[in-house]
Each structure stands twice: as C-alpha cells, then as structure tokens.
Design an enzyme around this catalytic site. Structure first.
Site, PDB file in Angstrom:
ATOM      1  N   GLU A 115       0.917  -1.145   0.000  1.00  0.00           N
ATOM      2  CA  GLU A 115       0.000   0.000   0.000  1.00  0.00           C
ATOM      3  C   GLU A 115       0.955   1.193   0.000  1.00  0.00           C
ATOM      4  O   GLU A 115       1.646   1.436   0.983  1.00  0.00           O
ATOM      5  CB  GLU A 115      -0.865  -0.100   1.244  1.00  0.00           C
ATOM      6  CG  GLU A 115      -2.050   0.813   1.246  1.00  0.00           C
ATOM      7  CD  GLU A 115      -1.738   2.051   2.028  1.00  0.00           C
ATOM      8  OE1 GLU A 115      -1.227   3.010   1.399  1.00  0.00           O
ATOM      9  OE2 GLU A 115      -1.972   2.059   3.238  1.00  0.00           O
TER      10      GLU A 115
ATOM     11  N   CYS B 110      -1.873   8.428   3.667  1.00  0.00           N
ATOM     12  CA  CYS B 110      -1.773   7.893   2.308  1.00  0.00           C
ATOM     13  C   CYS B 110      -3.055   8.150   1.539  1.00  0.00           C
ATOM     14  O   CYS B 110      -3.070   8.099   0.307  1.00  0.00           O
ATOM     15  CB  CYS B 110      -1.446   6.411   2.300  1.00  0.00           C
ATOM     16  SG  CYS B 110      -1.734   5.581   3.838  1.00  0.00           S
TER      17      CYS B 110
END
Lengths: 671, 671
Positions: free
Chosen positions: A255, A294
C-alpha cells in the site's frame, strides 16, 4: 533516552546501538531504535513452530473473541498513547484516529469473524460443484491458514492503527504476525504491543515486534509467508524485487504512494451545498495529520468555471487553520513527523511546481524551525494535463488545484494518478456523479461520492474502514487491505478439494448432498452437543389436495390465477394446470418436519436459498428429507446455529423445493 | 514450410525471418515463427482504444452468449486440429483434451456468466455495508473491467486449451486479449485463432495474436494491463522482475513449475481397490501427453510397507504401455514436443538422480531418434527427504517413488515441493485421507482425494476444471486461473463505493434500502421492460389473530409449542407468549402483495435471505413493503428475472421479516 525494545520469542530485548528518534515538536532526541543483535531467526522459527500450530487449533470464533477482548483492553486506557502521540506531531484528534481507530479495527474484525465465518477451522468458499452426473464426485473450495508468518512493515503515520489493521485480519486468519514499525514512531507502537502482550490474551508468539531493520528476516521468508508493506513506492519496489518474492514465492502486498483526487462535479456551483462540503473536505484532508495520510487528497480537480470560486473559498478557509503545538486543544494542525520529512515535503513541493496559491501561516506556541512545522500549502497547476502533481507525492499538508471542462476530461485527469487508494466526487447531480464514479472506479480501491444527503453521515474521504477495501491498483501498490474478509483471505490459501460427498463432509464439517445420513430419532429432540452433521429426518407423506389449495388461497388472500383458475394456469407458459402455492408447500413441509414439544430447538429464525424446482400439482404426495448440514456454536450463548438441508420431494423422489432452514438449538451442557 | 502469422489490429501479418519449428514425430521443419516487424504498439493501442470500450459496452450475458457461440463453432470441425496436433507429438486422446477441453472452457465460462453474473456491466460484490446509523451513507463493493489489455503468454503443451482457458475469463470480464503462443506449437494455435476470427462472432480487437517475441509489447504495459504466463519458473521469474511489474504496476499472474505429488494413504494396502486405482492414475499421469502436463504427478509418495508392491505394480503396468506414432489408434503415448525438450527432460532425470526402476520401451512405428520419443521413466529416491525430485521438474514421462512411515511425514514430504498445482490422495479410510487433505491444502491450489466410491466418476488428478481453481502457491507461480468467477476477477478491479442509497442504486443498477421508491401502480402489472428498480408497492394492512394461528397450525400440522401453548412459549428464552408461525407471516404477506390476474409475473420461483427479525404476536397488524430491487433479462427467453426487496412490518414500522422474492417477469416486446 529510551531504547525501543523488540519482542521476540517471548522476550523483550533491545538492539545494540541504534538510530536516534527526535520529538517532532521540540526536536529533542527521545528514543533510539535498532534490531542489531536481535535474533530474527528465532522470531521466524517461534512464529512458525509454536504460534502457527496453536493459532490454527483455534476456531475463527475463538480468534474473534480474542480480538474483541484485545480491542476493549486497548480502549480502557488511551491517555498514555494520546500524550505520547503529541511527540510524533499528532493533535488529540489525530491521535484518536490512530488509537481509537486501531482498537476499532480489532473490534470490527471480531464482529466480521463472528458474523461471517463459522465456528470452525476450515472456511468453506462458494458452493459445492457437482463434477459428475451421479453426484459421487464433487468439488468444494476451502480456505485454510498458510503455514507461515505474516511480516508486516508499517508506515510512520499511524503507529497504532497501521499495525492493528494488518494484525487483525492476519490473526483472524490464524497466521502469526511479526510487526516492524517505522522507526520515527516505533516508540508509540512499542507501548501498544506491550499493552497487548501484557494482557495475556494472545497465544504465545502470535504477535512479535521487531524495531529496526528486518532485512535478515526477509531473507528467511518462503512461499508460506506473507510480506505486507505500507510506505513509499520506492521501498515497495525494492521489496517487490527482493529474492524472497521473485525466487521464493513470498506473497507480497503493498500500500504505497497515492495521488488521490477529489473532483467537484460540473453541477456543483458555488451556490450548492456540495460546493461548501467539498471545500471543507479539502481543507480537512490537507490539515488532518498534517497531510501525512496515504489517503489524503493531493489533486483537487474542479470545473474551469468554478475554479476561481474554489480557490477563493479554500484560501479563506486555510487562513483560519490554527497550526502549532499539537497538545494544545485549539490546534487544528500539528507538526510533521520530523525535520527530514519536512525537507522531503518541501522538496516535493518544489518538484510539483505550478503556482503557490497559499503557503504561509502563523505557528502558535512553538518554534517552527526546531519542530517540524509547515504551513498548509495550496498549489495551482498551470497545465492540468502535464502537471507533476500526477506523479510527485508531497507527503504533507499540500494539494494542487487543477481544472477540467468536460466529464471525460475529469476522468482522464484522475486516471493520470496511475492508480490511487481513493478518490472523492462531490456533486448534486446523480447522473454526473454516478458516471464519474464508474469512470474512475478501475483506477481506485475506493470511491467516495458525496451529495448533501450523505455528507452529514459520511466518514470522510480519508478514512479507510474495516468493511471496505483499502488499497489501489498501480502506483498505490496493488494491494487489498481491510474490506472485511477480503483481507483475511490474503493470509490464507484457497484450495479446490475434489472427492466423494463423504470426503468433503469430513474435510469441511459441512454435510453435502450424497454424504451419509444418520437416523438417531427426530433430530429436533437432540441438543446442539448431541447433533452431528448428517443427522436426518425422512418425514411421513402428505397429499396436497385441490381443497388445500382453495382453502389456503382464501385463508391467506393469495388468489393468484395459477392457483385458482385451471384454464388460465394452463395458458401460462409455466404451468400445466392449477398449482399449489409455494408458500403452501413450505407451510405443509414445516408441519411434517416440526417436533411440537418444548425441546432443544428454540426457533426457526430464517430460510436461505429457497428454490421451487418443480410445480406442485394437486394430488401430489409430498414428504420432507431434512438433514443437519452445518453447526456453528455461539460460545457462551447457550445455543448454536444449525442449518438444515431441506428437500420437499414428491412420491417419485423429484425435488419440488429445496432450501436451508436456519434454527437456534440449545446446548445440553453450556460451557 | 509455412510462416505462422500474427493477427494484429484486424490484419494477419507474418514476421520477417523466423525461428524454425520441427515436427515432433519426424523431425522435419514444418513452420517458422517470428514477430519481427509486427507492429506490437498497434496491437496494444487497438486493444485499448477500440476493443476495450466495445467490450465494456456489452453486458456479462452478452459476452457469455458470444463465448457459447464460439465454443460451438470450434466443436463443429475438430478434425483438422486433431491431425495437426499429431505433429506436436499428441495422440488423438491428447488432442481431444486440448481441443474439446478448450472449447469446453468457453462453454463453461458462458454458463458461469449466465448463471452467476447479472445481465449488466457492473458486477456487485458482497452486501451493502451500512456505514451510518441513519442509513444515509452506505458502502458497496463493485467490480468493473480494467481499462487495459490482457497479455497472455502460453505454454507449448496445450496450444488450444491453454489459450482458451485464459481468453474465456478475460473476455467475460470485458478485457481484450493479446495471445502469445509458445513457439513449438504456435502453428496449432494460429489455426484456432483463425477459426475464431473467421466466425465473426467477436467484437473487433477483442482477440489479437502475436506469434514470436512479445518483449516490445511488455514494455508498453501499465497498471491497467494484465500479464498472465504459463511456463517455466525461470521465465516466470524474469517476468515477475520486469520493470512492467516492478515499476509500472502491471498485474502479473503465473502458473509455473509444479512438482505435484500423489500420496497413497496407509490403509490403502495392495488388496484394496484404492491401491489399484492409484497405480492406474500414476501410469496415466506419466504417459498422457507424454508427461508434458503442468499437473502431472512427479512425486509418488507411498507407505514404506507398501512400497515394494507399488513399484512392482507400476513396472508391470508401464511395460504394457504402447509408445510410438501418435496418429496410430493403439498408441498410448506419443512424442515429446521436440528434441530440445527431450534433451531437457533427460538432463532433468540425471539431476533428479536416485535409482532408475524403469526406463526402456519399444517404440512402435517410428524412428525414436528422429522424433522426440522417450520411454516412461520411473525413479526411486534413495532418501525421500533429501531427494532432488522435490526441486527438479523433468517435464516429460517421469516420476519418482518415495516412501513415508507416518501421516505427518507424508505431509512434510508433500510440502517439500514448495507449492504445487495439485496433489492426489488415494485411500479407503476417510479419517486418513481427510487429515492428509487438510494438512497439504495450504501448499496447493487443488487436492484430488479419491476412494473407490468416487473413482469411477473422477475427472482425474491431471485435469484442471473450469469450475475449480487452477494454480498453486510458491513454485507453482502463485496464480489463480479458472475457478469460475475467481479468475474473471483477475482481469477486473474491485472498488468500494461510498455514498447515498440513491448514488449506489445509480451506480450498480440495484435498488438499495433507503433509495427512492416509486409508485407506478401495482408493480406486478408492469412488464419487464416497463419495470424500474425502485418501483414499489406498500400494501394494505392485515391483523394476524390468534384464530389465524390456531387455524394455520391445524391446517398445516405445525403444532410447535411456541404457536400453541401460551405458558410454554413464555417459558422459552425467545418468546413472550404464543407467536405466529414464520410461514404464516410469509403466506399472509404473499396474500397482501400478490396481483391475482394473469399478467407479466409468470411465477415466484424462490426466496433468498429470509430472516425473521422480530416475533409476530397475535394482534399484530402487518403490511408489506415490496420494492423492485434487481432486474436481469434472460435475452431471448421472453422474460427476465426480477428480485424484490420484501419487508413485512408491523403497525409501528418494525421489520418482522425481510427477504428477497424471486420472480420471472415477461417482456412486453421480446427482442
């Protein structure tokens, strides 16, 4: 200065030497992190030899119960973590997202395990596949825990949540975790791990913790192990190219960088609610956690005709943001995690280029040069299509405005991120927002599409939720975290098992058609602990007459012509004449299989997968074949759920209706 | 000598120069293969710009219908392919597996698409997730086609099936394929592709074909593209380490080396049926396709005490195998694909080592040195644990015998393959075979567990089936092909969509709770083409009385105490007094929502997800809220399937029962 310790093979141990870690606010050195001298081989062996077998011996519900207790334990005293989090630059609200969000992930996975998985060790996936005409050879996919370790390398921004959102699905899967925190915030994760270990709730070795380098551990991983990474695309690339992944079949998931977009739809002019909601969300995404998420919005994509208004509204809002001491209650935005991180962000801002629309502020109660403080920074792309904002991720309080003229152009701009975790779409016109959602879906793991009706309840653009996939294609790393059971699967192996009905029943614990049936008396007289899958009742017969149909029709009011009118029924493309109501067949079937007296069966709480296979005409003699198919104990509730394979057949054995009856059945001797 | 042509951007074109291909039987040069000068960029652009949008405009059912027609077209004339296949060394039976199996994969995926996917372009995955208490903000995972290309690199052994088993799921997903055949058998695949293209059934560009190198094409792939590979682990490693995968996020899947095991269980002594079945299966796996199957048994793992008997029986059977001209009807084993391949296999046999138990035979009707013939070769490991048979894959008619003493030892030996496509377990004792199946499951994509009851109908150890996963962890490549919809997902993107109920309904075409409902008159009077999701009926009320309960009980025979006996019902942990039968509530509900006259609704063919949320006590006034939830047209059938959200509520709006009613609804103007 404290040395962050690792927890390996049941022992806390500090590495020698160590990388210094500084307070994000004061710049003071506050901790050191090293795994030098820590026996990483022992961690790997302990997880595989001790913890793995113990975890695999627990059922999904056992593991879910532990996750629930852990989540509650973490929530009993969060103050120490909140205070400690300030040193990472986090405000109280940032810390709550991290700490309460992390504990929430444990509780959510506990619920998912209890609701969606059986109280067993084998997870049955999908339907039985009939591989032969006679039913003697079948297929069934099962999902079992991989016999390895889950090595989880986390990012610095959410030292608690980041660890727990990976640990929870791995634990539910039955796979032990070795957690490697990011160095700048390892001292927070250490406290969380100590709380968990001290709770005594976990089977030994199911959670280990290595602060510092895990390079030596990656060298030990093989095809039963899993490596999960959250962080930069550059590091993700190194790991994806590691011999462990390329040569030894380690399952890898990342990720990574994500240039998330938020799109204002054409119809969302300055006078709409959605315009204001959009502006608020952008400011929130820029400032929460000082933009170090993120999922944060990096690209603000707006219709050319509304661009001026958006820019004006954003600047007005950004001017009011209080930046400074994260421990002060009024502070809306704290510090970046460290001076090095701030250098990286400033450098990225330079690389993105464009026009600096907003990039100054007052810093309240802090020395902005000793601490890693930075003003929220809004850029405007001079040319949307070629902007480097599609490529460079400033991991801080930074976003770039860009404009579009048509919906297709907006979709193309979003796609230039080459795969993102999440995008938002704001607008009042469902036609526009639904088209945009479908257009950008293949580039995202999540699309958050908001109008005035959903905004108040929205959990926000930036919040990954345990129920929904967190991950995205391409640059975002290609992983799928969270998403309920979808991420649990990541730690498990799916296997198609082929064999006889009895073999499948023995492997899965679920009775399948064709497997041995047993008559031990009426199964409704058996308690949960006495019942076995395959226990069966073959009822006496009952003829369904035209009178029954007439009677039922007038009693219930269901006068559908196919039940009432011979000629009309015959004229239909389905029926050959008057036919019994499906609900009449069901009701009569219950009359045949039910046991009237008080006993272990507490209630019939539902029916699944009911199909009427053949019409039931008057004169048909029905009987019911009723077989215990699945048992799942509700530990501590005094009962279990029992699913019964139910087939209503005619005098020739043709199936008229098939379904699963769901019951609650009491335990004889509750534990 | 023919030059195998490529089919790119709608045109057949030969590359310049070319690699020579030889007849496996005679050694003659029969074709050349090259992509030099073929415009690979045009292939990529044509697929992405022309074929992708066209394919995405078709529904899953449209694509399924095309797959069905294609499968039938391929089966109309298979003789040319059978004859051509002999030149690859394949017997008639080998060719049938390839050709008929390939067409079968198309038909199977057609059926899977029609049965398991909606007649829509968006695939809804899993349940609606309620993300807010008030239901105004929800989540729903959707699955949409990636906007890229599926580049499929195939192995030489099944030039037809190997192509079609990858093409079928990609096409059903809505993603165009570019197929690269293995050079030694590219001339067979070319004929199959010509048949498909000439059928005119496919949207332009949805299948392209590049014989020869595709290196230049891989350089063009990005995060929306998929690269699937079948072949050696060495090549898989190169591709997995390619910049396309590491840097550009291309989704990669491999099906590579696999040292598949077959295990004889301890109870399967020489006097059991399973012993003989096991020996037959080993011989079949060694000789079918001359052992050139990724699923072939390479490791024969037997109890020490039966080892002598197994070896003796295998040798006896291997002696009888006719090896020679693949076009001769009596031939049981043909040639390897070429002399180079035979060299590789001989070399691998030397590397595996151990004792050569059997390795000679007579070659019937051929020159065994000009053609790539080889005797079935049985090896015996001198030390099972350290045998190189766990590491080296001789891709030909070769297997190695090894022994174990305990079940755990057998599991450990199997695991030494470090991930395989498939393992077989043979034995008469379900306790042994089920334990072995679960023990080895994490190392396999498929486990084939056989006893005398399932053997006759078994499709065999070596046969991948469209319904079941084909792929395995670790050395086997880590991919998941086939397995029904599981492999379709590989070409698509899963996205969590968050928003209002109306937004989700607009995106998915499925009505969700909280979205707008419409009253257009009784919805059972509307034809399929007139109905819209959200069309709703809110029925009049009806009171359920104690008399109704009494009456229903005696009519159906369902005298469960909770319906009949106030005191006993109260004593139960669930009920507060006598309660209506769930089936009574259902029946009364149907009486409320049904439209009696002949009309568009042909039948109620089933019910899904029925849950009784609250007991219905006598005196409760029920009504039904009945909403069109999903429509899926059965093209050409004159009707469609309509799913109705059904909620039975009480006078205060509490839900008593919720379920989906499934109906067939006629089209007004069938196409």
């Amino acid at each position: 200065m404290r040395a962050v310790e690792s927890f390996v093979a049941g022992t806390w141990v500090a590495g020698s030497g160590g990388q210094p870690v500084h307070d994000a606010v004061t710049g003071e050195m506050i901790a050191s992190v090293s795994s030098d001298g820590v026996d990483l081989g022992a961690a790997h062996a302990f997880a595989r030899d001790i913890a793995g077998p113990a975890l695999r011996g627990l059922t999904f519900h056992d593991r879910a119960a532990i996750l629930r207790a852990l989540g509650k334990a973490l929530l009993t005293d969060t103050d120490e973590l909140y205070v400690l989090s300030h040193s990472t630059g986090a405000t109280r609200s940032d810390a709550a997202i991290d700490v309460d969000g992390g504990a929430g992930a444990l509780l959510a996975y506990s619920g998912i395990g209890r609701r969606e998985l059986p109280n067993h060790t084998v997870w049955v996936d999908g339907d039985v596949e009939k591989l032969s005409r006679d039913g003697s050879f079948l297929g069934q996919h099962i999902i079992t825990p991989r016999h390895g370790v889950a090595l989880q390398i986390n990012a610095f921004n959410f030292p608690t949540w980041g660890m727990l959102e990976k640990f929870a699905p791995a634990f539910l899967a039955g796979v032990p975790s070795i957690v490697k925190p990011a160095t700048p915030t390892a001292y927070v994760t250490e406290v969380v791990v100590r709380t968990i270990i001290d709770s005594g709730l976990l089977p030994e070795g199911s959670l280990q913790f290595v602060a510092g380098s895990v390079a030596g551990l990656i060298d030990l991983l093989d095809e039963q192990d899993t490596l999960s990474f959250t962080g930069s695309a550059a590091t993700a690339r190194v790991l994806r190219g590691h011999a462990a992944v390329l040569d030894r079949g380690v399952r890898f998931s990342a990720e990574a960088d994500s240039l998330n977009a938020a799109v204002l739809a054409p119809a969302a002019g300055p006078d709409t609610d959605e315009f204001g909601l959009f502006v608020d969300e952008i400011v929130n995404e820029m400032t929460a956690k000082a933009g170090q998420k993120c999922t944060a919005v990096r690209r603000v994509i707006v219709p050319t005709r509304h661009a001026g208004a958006v820019e004006e509204a954003l600047v007005e809002r950004l001017r009011t943001v209080t930046v400074g001491d994260p421990s002060a209650p009024d502070t809306e935005m704290g510090a970046l995690v460290g001076l090095g991180q701030r250098d990286d962000v400033r450098d990225a801002v330079d690389r993105v280029g464009g026009v600096r629309v907003f990039d100054t502020c007052e810093f309240v109660g802090v020395d902005p040069e000793r601490g890693a403080f930075m003003a929220p920074t809004l850029l405007r792309a001079t040319d949307a299509a070629s902007s480097l904002a599609h490529v460079v991720e400033p991991f801080g309080p930074v976003a770039t405005l860009m404009t579009y003229d048509t919906l297709d152009e907006a979709v193309d701009l979003v796609a230039k991120g080459r795969g993102s975790l999440v995008a938002s779409v704001y607008g009042p016109d469902l036609g526009e927002t639904a088209a945009m959602t479908i257009g950008i879906a293949p580039h995202h793991g999540r699309v958050h599409t908001i109008d005035a009706s959903s905004a108040a309840a929205s959990t926000g653009h930036g919040s990954p939720l345990p129920q929904l996939v967190h991950g995205g294609p391409g640059r975002a790393g290609g992983g799928e975290e969270l998403g309920g059971l979808r991420s649990v699967l990541h730690y498990m192996q799916r296997t198609a098992v082929q064999g006889s009905p009895d073999l499948l029943t023995a492997v899965t614990g679920t009775w399948v058609d064709g497997a041995v049936r047993r008559d031990k008396g009426h199964p409704f007289t058996l308690y949960f602990d006495e019942l076995e899958v395959g226990d069966c009742l073959d009822t006496g017969p009952r003829v369904i007459t035209l009178d029954d149909i007439e009677h039922f029709a007038h009693f219930t009011g269901d006068l559908f012509y196919a039940h009432m009118d011979e000629e009309a029924a015959r004229a239909s493309p389905i029926f050959e004449g008057r036919v019994a109501h499906g609900y009449l067949v069901l009701s009569m079937a219950a009359g045949l299989f039910v046991w009237p007296d008080p006993g272990p069966v507490l209630a019939n709480y539902g029916v699944d997968n009911l199909r009427f296979a053949t019409p039931t005409y008057p004169g048909t003699e029905i009987r019911v074949i009723f077989t215990c198919k699945e048992k799942s104990l509700r530990a501590g509730a005094g009962y279990g759920e029992v699913r019964w394979d139910t087939k209503v057949v005619d005098q020739d054995g043709n199936v008229l209706a098939s379904y699963d009856v769901l019951t609650m059945v009491a335990e004889k001797e509750p534990a």
